[in-house]
Scaffold this active site. Structure first.
Site, PDB file in Angstrom:
ATOM      1  N   LYS A   1      22.266   1.548  -0.384  1.00 34.91           N
ATOM      2  CA  LYS A   1      22.067   0.147   0.010  1.00 34.91           C
ATOM      3  C   LYS A   1      22.363  -0.769  -1.171  1.00 34.91           C
ATOM      4  O   LYS A   1      22.349  -0.354  -2.338  1.00 34.91           O
ATOM      5  CB  LYS A   1      20.634  -0.116   0.502  1.00 34.91           C
ATOM      6  CG  LYS A   1      19.506   0.246  -0.474  1.00 34.91           C
ATOM      7  CD  LYS A   1      19.113  -0.818  -1.457  1.00 34.91           C
ATOM      8  CE  LYS A   1      17.932  -0.371  -2.341  1.00 34.91           C
ATOM      9  NZ  LYS A   1      17.806  -1.108  -3.588  1.00 34.91           N
TER      10      LYS A   1
ATOM     11  N   ASP B   1      11.453   1.448   0.417  1.00 31.25           N
ATOM     12  CA  ASP B   1      12.773   1.185   0.999  1.00 31.25           C
ATOM     13  C   ASP B   1      13.050   2.032   2.243  1.00 31.25           C
ATOM     14  O   ASP B   1      14.069   1.826   2.919  1.00 31.25           O
ATOM     15  CB  ASP B   1      13.887   1.486  -0.024  1.00 31.25           C
ATOM     16  CG  ASP B   1      14.003   0.394  -1.082  1.00 31.25           C
ATOM     17  OD1 ASP B   1      13.564  -0.742  -0.818  1.00 31.25           O
ATOM     18  OD2 ASP B   1      14.540   0.685  -2.168  1.00 31.25           O
TER      19      ASP B   1
HETATM   20  O1  C5P Z   1       7.394   2.477  -2.806  1.00 25.34           O
HETATM   21  P1  C5P Z   1       8.131   3.104  -3.943  1.00 25.34           P
HETATM   22  O2  C5P Z   1       7.559   4.441  -4.321  1.00 25.34           O
HETATM   23  O3  C5P Z   1       9.594   3.149  -3.758  1.00 25.34           O
HETATM   24  O4  C5P Z   1       7.896   2.144  -5.183  1.00 25.34           O
HETATM   25  C1  C5P Z   1       8.078   2.572  -6.504  1.00 25.34           C
HETATM   26  C2  C5P Z   1       7.308   1.638  -7.414  1.00 25.34           C
HETATM   27  O5  C5P Z   1       7.949   0.367  -7.487  1.00 25.34           O
HETATM   28  C3  C5P Z   1       5.894   1.358  -7.000  1.00 25.34           C
HETATM   29  O6  C5P Z   1       5.028   2.315  -7.522  1.00 25.34           O
HETATM   30  C4  C5P Z   1       5.636  -0.003  -7.578  1.00 25.34           C
HETATM   31  O7  C5P Z   1       5.328   0.144  -8.945  1.00 25.34           O
HETATM   32  C5  C5P Z   1       6.990  -0.671  -7.514  1.00 25.34           C
HETATM   33  N1  C5P Z   1       7.181  -1.527  -6.323  1.00 25.34           N
HETATM   34  C6  C5P Z   1       6.544  -2.751  -6.258  1.00 25.34           C
HETATM   35  N2  C5P Z   1       6.728  -3.547  -5.169  1.00 25.34           N
HETATM   36  C7  C5P Z   1       7.552  -3.164  -4.172  1.00 25.34           C
HETATM   37  C8  C5P Z   1       8.214  -1.934  -4.216  1.00 25.34           C
HETATM   38  C9  C5P Z   1       8.009  -1.124  -5.323  1.00 25.34           C
HETATM   39  O8  C5P Z   1       5.800  -3.125  -7.175  1.00 25.34           O
HETATM   40  N3  C5P Z   1       7.725  -3.976  -3.128  1.00 25.34           N
END
Ligand code: C5P
Length: 342
Positions: A18, A151
């Site tokens: 993406k 995502d």
């Molecule tokens: O949800 P995911 O594991 O992909 O997110 C990785 C990290 O990115 C989270 O632990 C957080 O620190 C940060 N994040 C965030 N806000 C989001 C997506 C991700 O702070 N909307």
């Protein structure tokens, strides 16, 4: 995919990368995540995932292509486990779904801001539902997706979308009207940039110079796409889109060499350079994938002879692809080497 003898055969999916055409950080949420406003589009560059039930006790994963790190940490296995748990609690009287043997052909650079791991996770959920022939209400599937990664709901929905909240609010947007799909050059330095580090740098004060600018660009673009724009109009927006990523200063704070790389790339190509998600991939838009491929060749040459320096040295990955959803169906499963035109 049920062969004539009733057995479930292998199930395959393309898992596209993406691009965040915009990425505005709206604020910090009580759960520690950041609230976003982002226009996201799938790319032609895609991983390929297949799976078949097997008699073992646990799911297995074999990865070919790029190094995706330890298999135990892979989101494919995490997504399969999360979905199995949901299926068992939905249908407690039925036997647990069988173990699956997954094979992942990894073409999307890893920890690069291109969503490859999340896309693999969404493809896993679709594959497992099909392989298990499981009845899973869409709301449950979406909740499982969000639990695996921010995502993942975008990839599960498929197609261009306005993404809000932590990533769980996905409003589909119409595809670009008419004309050739815009080409995209991707340059990924040979240094992974973990998303949590970039958000932590943002939370620590590495913020854009013009607060609110990315959000207004993002809202404007979402409105335009909703009303319907063509590829040419999108290309005229390249400069404003390239600056509409609120994580840029944070990514540079974690990986300072990105600033010089961006200067070098824009000098070399004479075009706006954007940051993909939380980075470190840099993107440049073109009228077609063929134009992006020509630019990719000159970027490769400049990296090779030292005119362009990338953090992490010469292991940088340079890919030409295009904006476009990967259509469902058998034709989409042909190996097109990351240059598939959706
Ligand atoms: O949800 P995911 O594991 O992909 O997110 C990785 C990290 O990115 C989270 O632990 C957080 O620190 C940060 N994040 C965030 N806000 C989001 C997506 C991700 O702070 N909307």
């Amino acid at each position: 995919m049920t062969p004539a003898d009733g057995r479930i055969g292998p199930v395959l999916r393309l898992a596209p990368a993406k691009l965040n055409l915009t990425l505005a950080v709206i604020g910090q949420r009580p759960d520690g995540y950041h609230a976003l406003h982002s226009v996201m589009v799938p790319l032609g560059l895609a991983d390929m995932l297949s799976a078949a039930p097997w008699p073992g006790a646990v799911d297995t994963l074999h990865v070919a292509g790029r190094d995706a790190g330890p298999v135990a940490d892979n989101l494919v296995l995490k997504a399969a486990t999360a979905l199995r748990r949901a299926v068992v609690s939905l249908h407690p009287l039925q036997p647990a779904p069988p173990a699956l043997a997954f094979r992942l052909e990894k073409r999307i650079p890893v920890a690069a801001g291109l969503g490859g791991g999340s896309s693999d996770a969404a493809a896993t959920l679709e594959i497992a539902v099909e392989a298990w022939q499981a009845e899973v209400p869409p709301a449950v599937l979406q909740a499982v997706a969000a639990s695996v990664g921010s995502d993942v709901p975008f990839f599960l929905a498929g197609g261009a979308a306005l993404v809000e909240g932590r990533g769980e609010r996905v409003a589909p947007l119409p595809p670009l009207r008419g004309g050739a799909a815009p080409g995209v050059l991707l340059l990924t330095p040979a240094v992974p940039l973990p998303t949590p580090d970039v958000f932590a740098a943002y939370a620590g004060g590495a913020r854009p110079e013009a607060p609110g600018a990315a959000r207004s660009t993002s809202e404007h673009l979402a409105g335009e796409l909703q009303r319907g724009i063509d590829a040419q109009t999108l290309l005229t927006r390249a400069a404003v889109l390239a600056s509409a990523n609120d994580l840029l200063e944070a990514a540079i704070a974690v990986l300072p060499g990105l600033r010089e790389l961006r200067r070098g790339l824009s000098r070399l190509l004479g075009r706006p350079v954007g940051l993909a998600g939380s980075g470190p991939t840099q993107w440049v838009l073109y009228a077609s994938e063929a134009d992006a491929a020509a630019a990719a060749a000159s970027v490769q040459a400049a990296l090779g002879d030292g005119r362009l320096e990338s953090p992490g040295g010469k292991g940088a990955s340079v890919v030409a692809t295009c904006i476009g959803a990967v259509p469902a169906g058998a034709a989409a499963l042909e190996d097109r080497g990351g240059r598939y035109l959706g």
